[in-house]
Design a protein around this motif. Structure first.
Motif, PDB file in Angstrom:
ATOM      1  N   PHE A 377       0.831  -1.213   0.000  1.00  0.00           N
ATOM      2  CA  PHE A 377       0.000   0.000   0.000  1.00  0.00           C
ATOM      3  C   PHE A 377       0.865   1.263   0.000  1.00  0.00           C
ATOM      4  N   ARG A 378       2.035   1.208   0.570  1.00  0.00           N
ATOM      5  CA  ARG A 378       2.916   2.376   0.485  1.00  0.00           C
ATOM      6  C   ARG A 378       3.367   2.592  -0.953  1.00  0.00           C
ATOM      7  N   ASN A 379       3.736   1.516  -1.623  1.00  0.00           N
ATOM      8  CA  ASN A 379       4.131   1.649  -3.021  1.00  0.00           C
ATOM      9  C   ASN A 379       2.963   2.083  -3.896  1.00  0.00           C
ATOM     10  N   SER A 380       1.789   1.539  -3.599  1.00  0.00           N
ATOM     11  CA  SER A 380       0.616   1.897  -4.389  1.00  0.00           C
ATOM     12  C   SER A 380       0.260   3.362  -4.213  1.00  0.00           C
ATOM     13  N   ALA A 381       0.386   3.878  -2.989  1.00  0.00           N
ATOM     14  CA  ALA A 381       0.038   5.278  -2.731  1.00  0.00           C
ATOM     15  C   ALA A 381       1.028   6.227  -3.392  1.00  0.00           C
ATOM     16  N   GLN A 382       2.292   5.844  -3.468  1.00  0.00           N
ATOM     17  CA  GLN A 382       3.299   6.726  -4.050  1.00  0.00           C
ATOM     18  C   GLN A 382       3.132   6.898  -5.559  1.00  0.00           C
ATOM     19  N   GLY A 383       2.380   6.030  -6.190  1.00  0.00           N
ATOM     20  CA  GLY A 383       2.155   6.155  -7.613  1.00  0.00           C
ATOM     21  C   GLY A 383       0.896   6.903  -7.962  1.00  0.00           C
ATOM     22  N   SER A 384       0.253   7.524  -6.987  1.00  0.00           N
ATOM     23  CA  SER A 384      -1.004   8.212  -7.246  1.00  0.00           C
ATOM     24  C   SER A 384      -1.154   9.348  -6.253  1.00  0.00           C
ATOM     25  N   ASP A 385      -1.893  10.400  -6.683  1.00  0.00           N
ATOM     26  CA  ASP A 385      -2.205  11.454  -5.727  1.00  0.00           C
ATOM     27  C   ASP A 385      -3.380  11.023  -4.865  1.00  0.00           C
ATOM     28  N   VAL A 386      -3.639  11.808  -3.842  1.00  0.00           N
ATOM     29  CA  VAL A 386      -4.651  11.421  -2.860  1.00  0.00           C
ATOM     30  C   VAL A 386      -6.032  11.329  -3.495  1.00  0.00           C
ATOM     31  N   ILE A 387      -6.343  12.318  -4.342  1.00  0.00           N
ATOM     32  CA  ILE A 387      -7.680  12.357  -4.921  1.00  0.00           C
ATOM     33  C   ILE A 387      -7.903  11.133  -5.796  1.00  0.00           C
ATOM     34  N   ALA A 388      -6.905  10.815  -6.611  1.00  0.00           N
ATOM     35  CA  ALA A 388      -7.039   9.651  -7.475  1.00  0.00           C
ATOM     36  C   ALA A 388      -7.115   8.362  -6.653  1.00  0.00           C
ATOM     37  N   PHE A 389      -6.367   8.302  -5.553  1.00  0.00           N
ATOM     38  CA  PHE A 389      -6.396   7.116  -4.695  1.00  0.00           C
ATOM     39  C   PHE A 389      -7.782   6.933  -4.097  1.00  0.00           C
ATOM     40  N   GLY A 391     -10.531   8.038  -5.345  1.00  0.00           N
ATOM     41  CA  GLY A 391     -11.503   7.777  -6.399  1.00  0.00           C
ATOM     42  C   GLY A 391     -11.418   6.389  -6.992  1.00  0.00           C
ATOM     43  N   THR A 392     -10.280   5.716  -6.803  1.00  0.00           N
ATOM     44  CA  THR A 392     -10.105   4.375  -7.384  1.00  0.00           C
ATOM     45  C   THR A 392      -9.966   3.322  -6.299  1.00  0.00           C
ATOM     46  N   ARG A 393     -10.672   3.516  -5.211  1.00  0.00           N
ATOM     47  CA  ARG A 393     -10.560   2.594  -4.069  1.00  0.00           C
ATOM     48  C   ARG A 393     -10.942   1.161  -4.449  1.00  0.00           C
ATOM     49  N   LYS A 394     -12.039   0.983  -5.176  1.00  0.00           N
ATOM     50  CA  LYS A 394     -12.489  -0.357  -5.530  1.00  0.00           C
ATOM     51  C   LYS A 394     -11.456  -1.073  -6.384  1.00  0.00           C
ATOM     52  N   GLU A 395     -10.909  -0.393  -7.385  1.00  0.00           N
ATOM     53  CA  GLU A 395      -9.918  -1.003  -8.264  1.00  0.00           C
ATOM     54  C   GLU A 395      -8.644  -1.349  -7.497  1.00  0.00           C
ATOM     55  N   ARG A 396      -8.227  -0.459  -6.601  1.00  0.00           N
ATOM     56  CA  ARG A 396      -7.015  -0.718  -5.817  1.00  0.00           C
ATOM     57  C   ARG A 396      -7.217  -1.887  -4.845  1.00  0.00           C
ATOM     58  N   GLN A 397      -8.404  -2.007  -4.310  1.00  0.00           N
ATOM     59  CA  GLN A 397      -8.693  -3.123  -3.408  1.00  0.00           C
ATOM     60  C   GLN A 397      -8.619  -4.448  -4.160  1.00  0.00           C
ATOM     61  N   GLU A 398      -9.152  -4.481  -5.365  1.00  0.00           N
ATOM     62  CA  GLU A 398      -9.096  -5.706  -6.162  1.00  0.00           C
ATOM     63  C   GLU A 398      -7.657  -6.033  -6.545  1.00  0.00           C
ATOM     64  N   ALA A 399      -6.880  -5.013  -6.926  1.00  0.00           N
ATOM     65  CA  ALA A 399      -5.482  -5.236  -7.276  1.00  0.00           C
ATOM     66  C   ALA A 399      -4.691  -5.740  -6.070  1.00  0.00           C
ATOM     67  N   ALA A 400      -4.978  -5.184  -4.891  1.00  0.00           N
ATOM     68  CA  ALA A 400      -4.285  -5.623  -3.673  1.00  0.00           C
ATOM     69  C   ALA A 400      -4.614  -7.079  -3.359  1.00  0.00           C
TER      70      ALA A 400
END
Length: 612
Positions: A377-389, A391-400
């Motif tokens: 999650f630290r690596n995932s957050a560093q590749g995106s700004d807060v707003i985008a993170f 806004g893409t919570r569902k996609e990031r959860q599936e990827a995780a």
């Protein structure tokens, strides 16, 4: 004579009173009561060796000193008081629930390294002479005395009464022996020895080659005749495996067995039950009499296990008690907190490999799950700004879930799901986002209101057109209705005309028939009336004729005049009478007569018209 008589009576009386002393002095008589034994001490020996062998305190060959042989209840002679000292001793009684520990004051020396003397035939220590002759050794004895009564020579044996040892229910007894062969190098517990009645027969244990120290064999619940000089027993709770768990056994004893984990598994040996190492077959739910000093049981949950990376939440298993909310930093430099829940599942068949790799479940969490999930999650957050993170919570959860699941498979763990909980952005960013969101919502509101106004205008226009169209339709309908009314009027008029025509014809016919009927009626009535009048006239004429004949013509006339005046209520006298001075009625009487005549005529005329 008196002296003889006195002697004859006194001597027997003295003998009767002092018979025990006499018998004891002259015959060496000793009487041992039935509840006692006699301990014999020999003061001297007349001939032969007087002293005991060096180191001995109990005589077995008639030497002076404490004698090994005791006197059982009964009568004995030749035990002269100047040579023997007899001490009466009660029986040694071991109560129920107790045992007797025996310490021998005399005997052979203990073997080097031994702390307990082995058992020798001695009738449960009641035959002291047999104990010494059979090689009994001094010191603490391995044999014990069970509950009962014993004739014990207390010159040789000291008996200590102690409690039996009990193992409570749901516990297991861990045994440590104080006597036996030394443990072999590398061993931590003695091997399981054959039958020795669960360590109650110390001599049989030692004879069969039992080892000194911690024992692999355990004792289940019950009461036992353990010699506390030989064994020490510790009660521990039985190992319980709850439902939803398996117990992976790590054995610290046994031989090295073949590795059952396979070639690909390089993190430890998985062995069969009974060998040293991690057992391939885990224990299912239940209670087991496990010796915790030689076997370690690691609980592994076989149901879905939830681990929370959150400061305010921890599950009952407490495996996540050291986990906390993950702090990450976005691409645009904002730090924010992230709560994560990871659901894992460990199949029962894979549990031994997990334990062989990590040792326990706590190490699995700290060595694999915590760094894997935190770093992802630290690596995932560093590749995106807060707003985008956000806004893409569902996609990031599936990827995780996909990524972490693939990582955990390498450790024989199934990653069921990865869930992102609360996301707490920085307060300053939240204010900016809030203001922006409010502005966007206001813009949407204004646009919505504008669209509403435009819609309202369009609605009003369409409403006006609809209203005009309504009038047009109403007028068109009015024309159509008028035409229909006119057509109806024409048809009604035509119908009325036809009806009038028919009615007129019918009325004419009716009138014609009525006229004819009336004419016939009138004719008939006229004829009848004429006949009536004629009849009346004839009757009246006949009547008048008879009256005239009877009364005379003038009188009859005056009578009729008077009847007419009465019937017509004619005043024949004026309200004011004026007459002349002569008192005659000439002028006035003439006027009155004339007036009366005119009234009669008029009435007669009216009566005639009425008759017509």
């Amino acid at each position: 004579m008196l002296i003889k008589w006195g002697l004859g009576i006194g001597i027997p009386l003295i003998c009767i009173l002092l018979y025990k002393i006499i018998l004891r002095v002259f015959f060496g008589l000793v009487i041992v009561p039935e509840d006692r034994i006699g301990l014999v001490t020999k003061k001297f020996k007349l001939v032969g060796r007087q002293s005991l062998p060096e180191g001995r305190i109990i005589a077995t060959g008639g030497e002076a000193g404490f004698q090994a042989q005791t006197l059982a209840p009964g009568v004995y002679f030749r035990k002269w008081f100047w040579q023997y000292d007899i001490t009466f001793q009660p029986f040694t009684v071991i109560p129920t629930g107790k045992i007797g520990l025996v310490l021998a004051r005399d005997g052979a020396e203990l073997e080097t390294g031994a702390i307990l003397a082995r058992k020798v035939p001695s009738d449960s220590f009641q035959d002291a002479e047999a104990f010494l002759r059979n090689g009994g050794r001094k010191g603490r004895q391995t044999a014990i005395m069970t509950p009962g009564s014993y004739r014990i020579n207390t010159f040789l044996f000291e008996v200590e009464v102690t409690d039996m040892i009990s193992i409570p229910d749901n516990t297991v007894g861990i045994v440590t022996t104080m006597e036996g062969k030394p443990l072999e190098d590398g061993k931590i517990a003695g091997k399981i020895i054959g039958d020795h009645n669960k360590f109650q027969d110390a001599d049989l244990f030692l004879t069969n080659g039992g080892y000194k120290g911690l024992q692999e064999q355990v004792i289940l619940a019950g009461s036992y005749f353990f010699n506390p000089w030989f064994v020490r027993v510790e009660s521990v709770k039985m190992t319980e495996i709850p439902i939803g768990y398996v117990g992976v056994v790590i054995s610290y004893v046994g031989e090295d067995g073949p590795d059952l984990s396979g070639v690909e598994f390089k993190h430890g040996n998985i062995v069969a039950k009974g060998y040293k190492g991690v057992w391939a077959e885990p224990l299912g739910p239940g209670k087991y009499p496990v010796n915790p000093y030689i076997l370690k049981v690691e609980l592994v949950p076989t149901t879905n296990l939830v681990l929370n990376w959150a400061n305010a939440r921890s599950e009952a298993h407490q495996l996540d008690k050291n986990l906390s909310t993950i702090t990450v930093r976005s691409k645009d430099g904002f730090p924010f907190n992230l709560d994560v829940a990871q659901i894992i599942h460990i199949p029962a068949t894979e549990a031994p490999k997990v334990i062989a790799r990590f040792g326990n479940m706590v190490n699995l969490v700290s060595q694999v799950l915590e760094p894997t999930i935190g770093n992802y999650f630290r690596n995932s957050a560093q590749g995106s700004d807060v707003i985008a993170f956000l806004g893409t919570r569902k996609e990031r959860q599936e990827a995780a879930r996909t990524h972490i699941g693939s990582v955990l498979e390498q450790y024989n763990v199934n990653g069921v799901d990865t869930l992102i909980g609360d996301i707490v952005p920085p307060e300053s960013l939240m204010k900016t986002l809030t203001d922006r969101k409010i502005a966007e919502e206001q813009k949407v509101t204004y646009e919505t209101q504008k669209l509403a106004q435009e819609t309202r205008q369009s609605l009003e226009k369409e409403t006006a057109i609809a209203d005009i169209q309504k009038e047009i339709v109403k007028a068109d309908q009015g024309v159509l209705i008028a035409e229909r009314i006119a057509d109806a009027s024409v048809k009604k008029a035509t119908g009325d005309a036809n009806s009038v025509r028919l009615q007129a014809k019918a009325d004419a016919d009716k009138i014609e028939w009525l006229a004819k009927a009336d004419a016939a009626k009138i004719a008939m009535m006229g004829n009848a009336e004429a006949e009536k009048i004629l009849a009346v006239g004839k009757s009246s004429a006949e009547s008048y004729k008879l009256a005239v004949d009877a009364m005379g013509g003038n009188n009859f006339t005056q009578l009729k005049v008077m009847e007419a005046i009465g019937e017509q209520h004619i005043k024949i006298m004026p309200d004011i009478l004026v007459n002349g001075g002569d008192g005659s009625g000439g002028t006035i009487a003439g006027l009155l007569g004339l007036q009366l005549l005119e009234q009669v005529r008029a009435n007669s005329k009216n009566s005639g018209e009425a008759s017509r």
